[in-house]
Motif scaffolding. Structure first.
Motif, PDB file in Angstrom:
ATOM      1  N   ASN A   1       2.072  -7.421  -5.241  1.00 11.87           N
ATOM      2  CA  ASN A   1       1.817  -8.553  -4.353  1.00 11.87           C
ATOM      3  C   ASN A   1       2.595  -9.745  -4.888  1.00 11.87           C
ATOM      4  OD1 ASN A   1       0.175 -11.180  -4.052  1.00 11.87           O
ATOM      5  ND2 ASN A   1      -0.630  -9.889  -2.409  1.00 11.87           N
TER       6      ASN A   1
ATOM      7  N   SER B   1       0.817  -1.219   0.000  1.00  4.50           N
ATOM      8  CA  SER B   1       0.000   0.000   0.000  1.00  4.50           C
ATOM      9  C   SER B   1       0.850   1.267   0.000  1.00  4.50           C
ATOM     10  CB  SER B   1      -0.913   0.003   1.224  1.00  4.50           C
ATOM     11  OG  SER B   1      -0.122   0.006   2.405  1.00  4.50           O
TER      12      SER B   1
ATOM     13  N   ILE C   1       0.524 -12.587  -6.648  1.00  2.00           N
ATOM     14  CA  ILE C   1      -0.077 -12.135  -7.906  1.00  2.00           C
ATOM     15  C   ILE C   1       1.012 -11.856  -8.939  1.00  2.00           C
ATOM     16  CG2 ILE C   1      -1.413 -10.290  -8.995  1.00  2.00           C
ATOM     17  CD1 ILE C   1      -2.988 -10.089  -6.340  1.00  2.00           C
TER      18      ILE C   1
ATOM     19  N   LEU D   1      -7.700  -1.928  -9.187  1.00  3.28           N
ATOM     20  CA  LEU D   1      -6.605  -2.839  -8.850  1.00  3.28           C
ATOM     21  C   LEU D   1      -6.336  -2.786  -7.351  1.00  3.28           C
ATOM     22  CD1 LEU D   1      -4.259  -1.758 -11.768  1.00  3.28           C
ATOM     23  CD2 LEU D   1      -5.619  -3.821 -11.672  1.00  3.28           C
ATOM     24  N   ASN D   2      -7.278  -3.157  -6.562  1.00  2.00           N
ATOM     25  CA  ASN D   2      -7.183  -2.945  -5.120  1.00  2.00           C
ATOM     26  C   ASN D   2      -6.491  -4.065  -4.348  1.00  2.00           C
ATOM     27  OD1 ASN D   2      -9.181  -4.792  -5.407  1.00  2.00           O
ATOM     28  ND2 ASN D   2     -10.742  -3.643  -4.355  1.00  2.00           N
ATOM     29  N   TYR D   3      -5.528  -4.730  -4.955  1.00  2.00           N
ATOM     30  CA  TYR D   3      -4.781  -5.777  -4.272  1.00  2.00           C
ATOM     31  C   TYR D   3      -3.440  -5.270  -3.757  1.00  2.00           C
ATOM     32  CZ  TYR D   3      -8.233  -8.722  -6.436  1.00  2.00           C
ATOM     33  OH  TYR D   3      -9.411  -9.265  -6.826  1.00  2.00           O
TER      34      TYR D   3
END
Length: 163
Positions: A55, A29, A58, A49-51
């Motif tokens: 990550n 974040s 991913i 794209l709220n991951y």
């Protein structure tokens, strides 16, 4: 900050005007700037794209997909990646809830989603008028700007003032 943006980029932009630095990398974040500042990313990919950024799980899956020469952009064509996603979404989300819904892939930005919602609402109701919340930012496409109350954003996108 580099003058490249002022010289070469259109004035039809918004968020970047609030940050006097260039973002160079991101993890989770947090966004990092060229000058070494750190910012918490409250945009979350502006909802698309709220991951978080990069990550590890991913990222590795994306690398594997690209190395297999998977299709990275197929517009609305049938692809094996879309087929896998649709089947997984149906099996894990729709079927367990008894939902008989269809999905629409409207693009990677919030304004694409707003445009799709405007079209769907007009088609479903057979009307052209749309209500939108005051104070919300809906995007920079002309349809999205028409639903945006901010005069600053409307004028930046070339939309006229409201009567």
């Amino acid at each position: 900050m580099s003058k490249t943006f002022e010289v070469l980029e259109s004035n039809v932009r918004s968020y970047c005007r609030s940050f006097p630095d260039v973002f160079t990398r991101a993890k989770g974040s947090v966004l990092f700037t060229r000058s070494g500042e750190k910012y918490i990313d409250f945009f979350a990919g502006a909802g698309a794209l709220n991951y978080g950024h990069n990550n590890d799980f991913i990222k590795q899956r994306l690398i594997d997909y690209l190395q297999s020469d998977g299709i990275s952009h197929g517009l609305d064509m049938y692809t094996s990646a879309k087929e896998t996603f649709l089947q997984t979404f149906s099996d894990k989300i729709l079927k367990p809830r008894g939902l008989d819904y269809k999905l629409q892939f409207c693009g990677p930005t919030g304004t694409n989603a707003v445009e799709a919602a405007l079209k769907l609402a007009r088609k479903a109701k057979g009307r052209t008028g749309i209500f939108a919340f005051i104070g919300a930012f809906h995007g920079m496409s002309l349809g999205s700007l028409a639903a945006t109350s901010s005069l600053y954003h409307r004028e930046a996108g070339g939309s006229p003032r409201r009567a």
